[in-house]
Design a protein around this motif. Structure first.
Motif, PDB file in Angstrom:
ATOM      1  N   ILE A  62     -13.084  27.239 -19.522  1.00 60.05           N
ATOM      2  CA  ILE A  62     -12.764  26.131 -18.615  1.00 60.05           C
ATOM      3  C   ILE A  62     -13.734  24.966 -18.768  1.00 60.05           C
ATOM      4  CG2 ILE A  62     -12.849  25.522 -16.156  1.00 60.05           C
ATOM      5  CD1 ILE A  62     -11.298  28.169 -15.640  1.00 60.05           C
ATOM      6  N   LYS A  80     -10.349  18.238 -18.518  1.00 64.33           N
ATOM      7  CA  LYS A  80      -9.073  18.487 -17.849  1.00 64.33           C
ATOM      8  C   LYS A  80      -9.069  19.881 -17.205  1.00 64.33           C
ATOM      9  CE  LYS A  80      -5.214  19.357 -20.073  1.00 64.33           C
ATOM     10  NZ  LYS A  80      -4.091  19.302 -21.044  1.00 64.33           N
ATOM     11  N   ALA A  81      -9.565  20.848 -17.961  1.00 66.22           N
ATOM     12  CA  ALA A  81      -9.583  22.213 -17.451  1.00 66.22           C
ATOM     13  C   ALA A  81     -10.548  22.344 -16.278  1.00 66.22           C
ATOM     14  CB  ALA A  81      -9.955  23.192 -18.562  1.00 66.22           C
ATOM     15  N   GLY A 135      -8.884  21.055 -13.347  1.00 66.60           N
ATOM     16  CA  GLY A 135      -7.923  22.078 -12.935  1.00 66.60           C
ATOM     17  C   GLY A 135      -8.595  23.183 -12.152  1.00 66.60           C
ATOM     18  N   TYR A 136      -9.760  23.587 -12.640  1.00 68.54           N
ATOM     19  CA  TYR A 136     -10.487  24.662 -11.957  1.00 68.54           C
ATOM     20  C   TYR A 136     -10.863  24.248 -10.536  1.00 68.54           C
ATOM     21  CZ  TYR A 136     -14.153  27.895 -10.670  1.00 68.54           C
ATOM     22  OH  TYR A 136     -14.907  28.807  -9.999  1.00 68.54           O
ATOM     23  N   LEU A 167      -9.308  22.170  -8.642  1.00 74.65           N
ATOM     24  CA  LEU A 167      -8.112  22.206  -7.800  1.00 74.65           C
ATOM     25  C   LEU A 167      -7.731  23.650  -7.436  1.00 74.65           C
ATOM     26  CD1 LEU A 167      -5.950  19.472  -9.559  1.00 74.65           C
ATOM     27  CD2 LEU A 167      -6.827  19.379  -7.220  1.00 74.65           C
ATOM     28  N   ALA A 168      -7.961  24.568  -8.367  1.00 74.90           N
ATOM     29  CA  ALA A 168      -7.545  25.953  -8.132  1.00 74.90           C
ATOM     30  C   ALA A 168      -8.667  26.780  -7.502  1.00 74.90           C
ATOM     31  CB  ALA A 168      -7.100  26.582  -9.458  1.00 74.90           C
ATOM     32  N   ALA A 180      -8.008  29.316  -4.801  1.00 69.54           N
ATOM     33  CA  ALA A 180      -7.309  30.493  -5.321  1.00 69.54           C
ATOM     34  C   ALA A 180      -8.306  31.448  -5.975  1.00 69.54           C
ATOM     35  CB  ALA A 180      -6.237  30.084  -6.321  1.00 69.54           C
ATOM     36  N   PHE A 181      -9.255  30.881  -6.734  1.00 69.59           N
ATOM     37  CA  PHE A 181     -10.278  31.712  -7.354  1.00 69.59           C
ATOM     38  C   PHE A 181     -11.103  32.430  -6.288  1.00 69.59           C
ATOM     39  CE2 PHE A 181      -9.339  29.467 -11.210  1.00 69.59           C
ATOM     40  CZ  PHE A 181      -9.733  30.323 -12.218  1.00 69.59           C
TER      41      PHE A 181
END
Lengths: 349, 349
Positions: free
Chosen positions: B252, B257-258, B261-262, B264-265, B268-269
């Motif tokens: 990541i 970009k990743a 993304g991380y 944003l997520a 969830a993690f």
């Protein structure tokens, strides 16, 4: 001269289509000769669907198939014309340099032992599993062939896996760990304690007991265990990796923001997946036989088969068995009992 | 009357501060009485730093501490005034209802057996590990107390873990699986094959052999194995979960970009982490002793300790030992050898 690999084109859970695709990929990316063993008509049709066939892919007919759940001993006794028996028969005749199969792994090992025989001084041939780690692959042996072992078997697994690690991964002196439940030498069950003493007396680069958590840290190159423990580890790892990704995805789809995040991080997930994918390593080498063989996961896809064909050719090209014989001869007196002619017990499918 | 839990406040890798915090959390979220066992002056100072102390938290002095790597037998013989021995002494006197320790697990088990004794008809007390799965927790027994076992030991692990699963997780008839390397009853090592026969004759809800990959699917409630295999599984799972997250993070951070993304997520993690975190289950129950005890991971944080105190109180409140005795009495003749008075071999730290 180009090496020649026999592929058991009938084994595995996905059927011959996936296996033939793997062979086609392998032929395209290498100069290897590849023989597909199995139902010639069926394989010919599948091969034709891939366009003009490579002149380096050959068909060899075998009239029988060993089922995934068949008893290995029945299989080798009753199905003399199965694709797996035929593959090892070709190897024995020197017409191929290695065998790859995604079929019944017990039958594959039994066929290899019956037709090729064990390497000199090897008591128990076994299966070496290759695990991805943070720093590079670790070779675990045995991962399923020998479920009830003595200490000298574990010691030989360490020797054979060291030779494989040297030849295939270029480690001069692979770090060998004995899988146990505590790092101190006194920890473990009776088998591990006895094996620890053998490893300590050897000239292997033995770093002592290692624990389950060390498997994925990359601080050890070879992990030694009996085939029961190794097989449990192999399948637990597969299951856990799947469960971790499954649970993570469940959490991610719960929110739009997280889903967006996942999309952005998708490439990272993909290269992560590639990194831990069993397909990258192709399969598990059989060590201790007079020949070269790789058993693949029944679920292997074409990429896994292609990679297994590559690893099998590297085993043959780099003469991994010569290295095993050299390393064994250094340790011939250590823990060696004269049981090389005893029946190979504990081979499990 | 409120239940009373003794916490060995000196054990574990993180020191007493974390343990006291766990007790403070537990007292705040329940009506439990909690005794902190250890160096009274030290614990008093730490407790005072948490503000006005709860009247339900008590200090009990113990002058000695058992080190994480000390031999369990030496520890219980030479350190009679250690925090862990004191905790079980209070339990024996009926002054507390359960014991929680994040210290040396071998010493904890040895102290429990020495001071409380084994439950009637139990040959080998053991440690039950609780694994998170996609569908709910699975109880694996044994995960480290008994490294060399006979089939009747494995059978009793299945009985005891079933009782625990019934009482703690509300499963009427917990599905019991025997950890092996193939689903068919004929697969496995000698120990597993013999154990399979005992389970088949029992009235437990025995579903047969299960494999490592089934651990995290949630289709089995109790998994039975010897303490060597179970401990390897426990530590392999920890290591793999960490490695998976580590490798994923490495991928990541390679791209902006990743990384976005991380971020944003991230929630969830976090909820994923909570879901698989060993801290959610608090620790591993000791089963087969005349009392209630939980051994926690040495690295346990305050939340893990709080949860372990809760699970210990539930074991006491719901009388898990009565259930074990009932289930055992249904199977008294099955595989039972008269070795209940034999020394408890194979207890490992």
């Amino acid at each position: 001269m180009a090496l020649h690999i026999a592929l058991d084109a009938m084994g595995g859970d996905r059927g011959p289509g996936e296996l033939v695709s793997g062979a086609v990929l392998a032929a395209r990316e290498s100069d290897l000769e590849i023989s597909l063993i199995g139902d010639q008509a069926l394989l010919g049709t599948i091969l034709a669907s891939h366009g003009p066939p490579s002149s380096r892919i050959h068909l060899v007919h075998a009239s029988q198939v060993v089922g995934m759940d068949e008893s290995p001993f029945d299989a080798i006794r009753k199905k003399k014309d199965s694709s797996i028996m035929k593959a090892f028969a070709l190897h024995k005749e020197g017409r191929v340099d290695a065998v790859v199969s995604a079929g019944n792994s017990g039958a594959t090992l039994a066929a290899a032992i019956k037709l090729l025989g064990r390497l000199e001084h090897v008591s128990r041939p076994g299966i070496a599993g290759i695990f991805p780690t943070l720093k590079g692959p670790v070779v675990m042996m045995d991962v399923g062939a020998n479920v009830d072992c003595r200490s000298e078997h574990l010691f030989q697994f360490g020797v054979m896996a060291s030779a494989f690690s040297q030849v295939l991964f270029g480690h001069d002196r692979p770090r060998v760990g004995l899988l146990s439940i505590g790092e101190e030498g006194g920890k473990g069950n009776v088998l591990v304690k006895k094996s620890h003493e053998l490893f300590q007396q050897s000239s292997l680069n033995y770093i002592g007991n290692v624990e389950g958590r060390d498997t994925f840290q990359g601080d050890v190159d070879v992990m030694v265990c009996d085939g029961f423990v190794g097989n449990v580890c192999l399948k637990l790892s597969e299951g856990l990796a799947e469960a971790v990704m499954g649970m993570l995805k469940e959490e991610i789809v719960k929110s739009f923001k997280a889903k967006l995040g996942y999309l952005l991080a998708r490439d990272a997930f993909a290269s992560f997946k590639k990194r831990v994918d069993y397909a990258e390593y192709g399969g598990a080498p059989l060590l201790g036989i007079q020949g070269n063989a790789i058993v693949c996961h029944g679920r292997s896809n074409a990429v896994a088969i292609k990679n297994a064909i590559r690893v099998a050719s590297e085993m043959a090209r780099n003469k991994v068995n010569d290295r095993i014989l050299e390393l064994l001869s250094l340790h011939r007196l250590l823990g060696q009992q004269d049981d090389t002619n005893a029946p190979v017990a504990g081979v499990t499918p």
